[in-house]
Design a protein around this motif. Structure first.
Motif, PDB file in Angstrom:
ATOM      1  N   PHE A  43      -2.306 -12.275   0.329  1.00  0.00           N
ATOM      2  CA  PHE A  43      -3.344 -12.798   1.224  1.00  0.00           C
ATOM      3  C   PHE A  43      -3.347 -12.041   2.549  1.00  0.00           C
ATOM      4  O   PHE A  43      -4.402 -11.651   3.052  1.00  0.00           O
ATOM      5  CB  PHE A  43      -3.144 -14.300   1.468  1.00  0.00           C
ATOM      6  N   VAL A  44      -2.184 -11.823   3.106  1.00  0.00           N
ATOM      7  CA  VAL A  44      -2.096 -11.082   4.368  1.00  0.00           C
ATOM      8  C   VAL A  44      -2.649  -9.670   4.182  1.00  0.00           C
ATOM      9  O   VAL A  44      -3.437  -9.182   4.998  1.00  0.00           O
ATOM     10  CB  VAL A  44      -0.630 -11.044   4.879  1.00  0.00           C
ATOM     11  N   ARG A  45      -2.242  -9.010   3.113  1.00  0.00           N
ATOM     12  CA  ARG A  45      -2.679  -7.630   2.872  1.00  0.00           C
ATOM     13  C   ARG A  45      -4.196  -7.528   2.739  1.00  0.00           C
ATOM     14  O   ARG A  45      -4.845  -6.727   3.405  1.00  0.00           O
ATOM     15  CB  ARG A  45      -2.005  -7.100   1.609  1.00  0.00           C
ATOM     16  N   PHE A  46      -4.773  -8.348   1.865  1.00  0.00           N
ATOM     17  CA  PHE A  46      -6.191  -8.192   1.570  1.00  0.00           C
ATOM     18  C   PHE A  46      -7.087  -8.853   2.602  1.00  0.00           C
ATOM     19  O   PHE A  46      -8.238  -8.435   2.773  1.00  0.00           O
ATOM     20  CB  PHE A  46      -6.491  -8.675   0.150  1.00  0.00           C
ATOM     21  N   SER A  47      -6.603  -9.844   3.318  1.00  0.00           N
ATOM     22  CA  SER A  47      -7.389 -10.399   4.423  1.00  0.00           C
ATOM     23  C   SER A  47      -7.496  -9.378   5.546  1.00  0.00           C
ATOM     24  O   SER A  47      -8.572  -9.191   6.130  1.00  0.00           O
ATOM     25  CB  SER A  47      -6.740 -11.681   4.942  1.00  0.00           C
ATOM     26  N   ALA A  48      -6.392  -8.734   5.853  1.00  0.00           N
ATOM     27  CA  ALA A  48      -6.429  -7.691   6.886  1.00  0.00           C
ATOM     28  C   ALA A  48      -7.337  -6.542   6.460  1.00  0.00           C
ATOM     29  O   ALA A  48      -8.098  -6.007   7.280  1.00  0.00           O
ATOM     30  CB  ALA A  48      -5.019  -7.183   7.163  1.00  0.00           C
ATOM     31  N   LEU A  49      -7.273  -6.180   5.207  1.00  0.00           N
ATOM     32  CA  LEU A  49      -8.124  -5.098   4.709  1.00  0.00           C
ATOM     33  C   LEU A  49      -9.599  -5.496   4.772  1.00  0.00           C
ATOM     34  O   LEU A  49     -10.444  -4.704   5.199  1.00  0.00           O
ATOM     35  CB  LEU A  49      -7.727  -4.735   3.279  1.00  0.00           C
ATOM     36  N   ALA A  50      -9.905  -6.722   4.384  1.00  0.00           N
ATOM     37  CA  ALA A  50     -11.297  -7.180   4.398  1.00  0.00           C
ATOM     38  C   ALA A  50     -11.819  -7.364   5.815  1.00  0.00           C
ATOM     39  O   ALA A  50     -13.017  -7.226   6.056  1.00  0.00           O
ATOM     40  CB  ALA A  50     -11.418  -8.491   3.623  1.00  0.00           C
TER      41      ALA A  50
END
Length: 169
Positions: free
Chosen positions: A151-158
């Motif tokens: 969640f942290v990885r892909f939220s930051a990416l999005a």
């Protein structure tokens, strides 16, 4: 918005199973084309799909999932080439066994390494999911740490498509 989240779930699940599919590129492209999609929702959908897909590798590492008979290797006679190959890979097999043993002795080390891998991707997340199964990491720990990290990885990416769009345009 919901159809795009469903498509994203499918792509993320597929990328968890097939490592050649890049969900990161998909998320960036989707956020640049559809900026109205919530980055929090997108991060959550990708996290759930990624962890659900990686459960296959986790259970395979645990030995709970067995390959079908047609994927099993048939015994072959020992040839000089096979003998040389076995000697070359002996060190790698010994290293994997050593890492497995250390992870079993120090479960907190595995917890931390898996958590960092789920956010950063180093060590490779797919390898860490198999290793988590091999060392019998509890399922609830595997799922919870994986969900938070992904969640942290892909939220930051999005949430950062403008930065990436500036690099590529």
């Amino acid at each position: 918005m919901l159809p795009w989240l469903c498509v994203t779930f499918g792509v993320a699940f597929g990328s968890a199973l097939v490592p050649f599919v890049s969900v990161e590129v998909f998320v960036l492209a989707l956020m640049m084309q559809r900026p109205g999609i919530s980055w929090v929702a997108l991060g959550a959908v990708v996290a759930v799909a990624q962890v659900a897909g990686k459960l296959v590798y986790y259970y395979a590492g645990r030995g709970s999932i067995h390959l079908p008979a047609f994927l099993h290797r048939k015994p072959k006679p020992m040839t000089p080439t096979r003998l040389r190959w076995q000697l070359r890979t002996k060190r790698v097999r010994g290293w994997v066994e050593g890492v497995k043993e250390r992870c079993e002795r120090h479960p907190h080390w595995m917890f931390g390494t898996y958590g960092v891998s789920s956010v950063v991707g180093l060590p490779p997340y797919m390898a860490m999911t198999v290793l988590a199964g091999l060392v019998r990491m509890p399922l609830h720990t595997f799922v919870s740490v994986g969900l938070v990290g992904r969640f942290v990885r892909f939220s930051a990416l999005a949430a950062s498509p403008a930065m990436f769009a500036g690099w590529f345009l």
